[in-house]
Design an enzyme around this catalytic site. Structure first.
Site, short mmCIF file in Angstrom:
data_model
loop_
_atom_site.label_atom_id
_atom_site.label_comp_id
_atom_site.label_asym_id
_atom_site.label_seq_id
_atom_site.Cartn_x
_atom_site.Cartn_y
_atom_site.Cartn_z
N SER A 187 0.80 -1.33 -0.23
CA SER A 187 0.56 -0.15 0.34
C SER A 187 0.99 1.05 0.19
CB SER A 187 -0.94 0.13 1.10
OG SER A 187 -0.16 -0.43 2.34
N HIS A 188 2.92 1.52 0.13
CA HIS A 188 2.64 2.19 -0.21
C HIS A 188 4.72 1.85 -0.92
CE1 HIS A 188 1.66 3.16 4.46
NE2 HIS A 188 1.09 4.39 3.99
N ASP A 237 -8.83 -0.76 2.27
CA ASP A 237 -9.58 -1.86 3.37
C ASP A 237 -11.10 -1.31 3.06
OD1 ASP A 237 -7.45 -3.42 3.35
OD2 ASP A 237 -7.18 -3.06 5.22
N GLY A 276 6.65 -7.36 11.31
CA GLY A 276 7.61 -7.08 10.68
C GLY A 276 7.91 -7.46 10.59
#
Lengths: 338, 338
Positions: free
Chosen positions: B48-49, B189, B307
């Protein structure tokens, strides 16, 4: 025994609590600090950390688990870093031993970290941070406690209720302060639900098999709490363990062993602070800007800010005294003189 | 057009993205920083980034809303405090302009605050903090964005998605890093749920009247998101506004006016960092202790650490290259050369 409510002045309540602490082996310097902290909670209506806690303080002291005479050792470990070994005493005397130096460092450098270890925190966090905001500083503190919260998706307790508190000055009114557990619910509220025999909302805890439950008795009977807000609250709880224990050199919430001290109730962990001079960041309008954003959330329909009710209760107590049930007053007198 | 997936090396992706940035008016120094940031997100599966954002970067640059040529001004405002005026450019170049000095100060004093203002942040936060943990530091950062989250109990949006990211070194493996919005759900979302025509879980958002809804279309059609975790997530969101905007001298999430810049997508706010030398706190075993608490949460049944998936994806990309759909690759080529 009467059911009436009496009103007691703040100073008188402090003196009474001081007597209880000194009677139970706390040095006079430490007793004063603890009594002011506890009386301040009662005065503000922060009742779960007020005189309700006094039997627990006494029980922990009597058990030998906490050292009321402890003399904290303050170490200057950098131009913007102070650490304190609490030597097995309560956190608040360790904090007060370092507080002035922390503020000097913030004024000098712009920020200071305070790391306290081998300390017992048995109170709220807002009394630790609010006074920094009264001085114009922003303060953040976290403390871990005793394992009673399972990680998100997990089955056994690792985290404490692990509160986080934040304080910031505002223009023309009391500071913006929040102080919140990273568990979904307080243990006391689970106990009340069990007593009143009503179910909890989903997402508050798990039973002894690590399965989600809304039954407060199942949580209390070998179960555990959940972090607030799913995996995001879980990350906050884990960050609190890292800062309060790993960084300070204290114990994790599931790590200390009080089994040899019957009656022990106080978590033996660490506490971490960051204190910042906010006016170095922008154009000097910090407190005004915080007032603006607080006004904006109220205008958007949020019913109140955290801390509002507390300050209203404090104002009432300043006029009329702190209300105590006669039963609680007698409990305190018994602890002081009995 | 083909539906195949191609694999591209990190350096090649950086070069391609650099070309897109410079072609759209970004200085070569700034383009390199932004391209590495965006390629790093794609490489880690932080999609998304990743390149998904490139049309938004281009659109914002073309609108004149963000200055790709901006030269950040770094000011040393204390032994442990740095601030940067980003001059209307992206945050990352402002951050990189100050990063080295921040680390020097942390080594010198034990902690440093970095306050960035008048900056556009359009990426994830983990790329900002993870490198500090690689150097042995603990880092916390927050950024506000654009008003799309109503306060708890409120009816109109005040907060941005207001993420908070935290990074800490661990022994023998990649750092512990989380990067999470303080909204209950990401905007993307909600869009996916609307497209797939399925309801959301309760507590994600409100409709245009400020009433709770599970209908994603009602949220998108004049409604707003809710903070995660009720009033506690709300406090975190408000703290993020205070630190990112009030303290830095930047804009609140609902404050900047981009109405004169058609196509603008980047929030024009501020970003706040705290970077700490953790080894001054305890006995020098910090990274080992963080590994211990991370192991404990996994042993307790938490399925993975934040992560973990990202680092697994990164490792795969290091061997096989970064997977891109042919469609996305063509999109990038069109932006670079079209």
């Amino acid at each position: 025994m009467t059911t009436d409510t009496i009103h007691i002045g703040y100073d008188d309540l402090v003196s009474l609590l001081e007597r209880i602490f000194t009677r139970n082996g706390v040095s006079s310097a430490n007793a004063r600090i603890l009594a002011e902290n506890c009386a301040g909670c009662e005065r503000d209506g922060s009742l779960s950390h007020g005189i309700f806690r006094m039997p627990g303080y006494v029980s922990s002291l009597k058990s030998g688990w906490v050292d009321g005479q402890a003399v904290p050792e303050v170490e200057d470990v950098g131009p913007a870093f102070v650490r304190v070994h609490a030597n097995g005493g309560f956190t608040q005397p360790a904090f007060f031993a370092a507080r002035k130096r922390v503020m000097e460092k913030v004024r000098e450098t712009g920020v200071c970290v305070l790391a306290i270890r081998r300390s017992h925190h048995f109170s709220a966090l807002w009394p630790d941070v609010e006074p920094f905001a009264d001085e114009g500083f922003v303060a953040l503190t976290v403390v871990n406690s005793m394992a009673c919260v399972v990680p998100h998706g997990g089955k056994t307790a690792v985290f404490g209720t692990n509160p986080i508190a934040f304080a910031s000055p505002r223009d023309g009114t009391f500071p913006f302060v929040f102080d919140q557990a990273s568990s979904a619910i307080a243990h006391g509220d689970v106990q009340i639900a069990a007593r009143e025999d009503h179910d909890l909302k989903p997402g508050m805890g798990v039973d002894s098999n690590g399965q989600p439950t809304t039954d407060p008795k199942a949580i209390l009977n070998g179960g555990a709490l959940l972090p607030f807000g799913g995996h995001k609250g879980n990350s906050i709880a884990l960050m609190v363990e890292i800062l309060s224990a790993a960084l300070t050199g204290g114990y994790f919430s599931g790590e200390f062993d009080w089994s040899g001290h019957k009656g022990a109730q106080t978590p033996y962990t660490g506490q971490f602070f960051i204190v910042i001079d906010p006016d170095r960041g922008g154009d000097g309008s910090f407190a005004h800007r915080v007032s603006q954003i607080c006004d904006l959330v109220l205008e958007a329909g949020q019913d109140r800010l955290p801390g509002e009710r507390r300050h209203a209760t404090r104002a009432k107590a300043a006029e009329a005294g702190i209300p105590l049930s006669a039963k609680n007053h007698e409990m305190l007198l018994a602890l002081a003189d009995g």
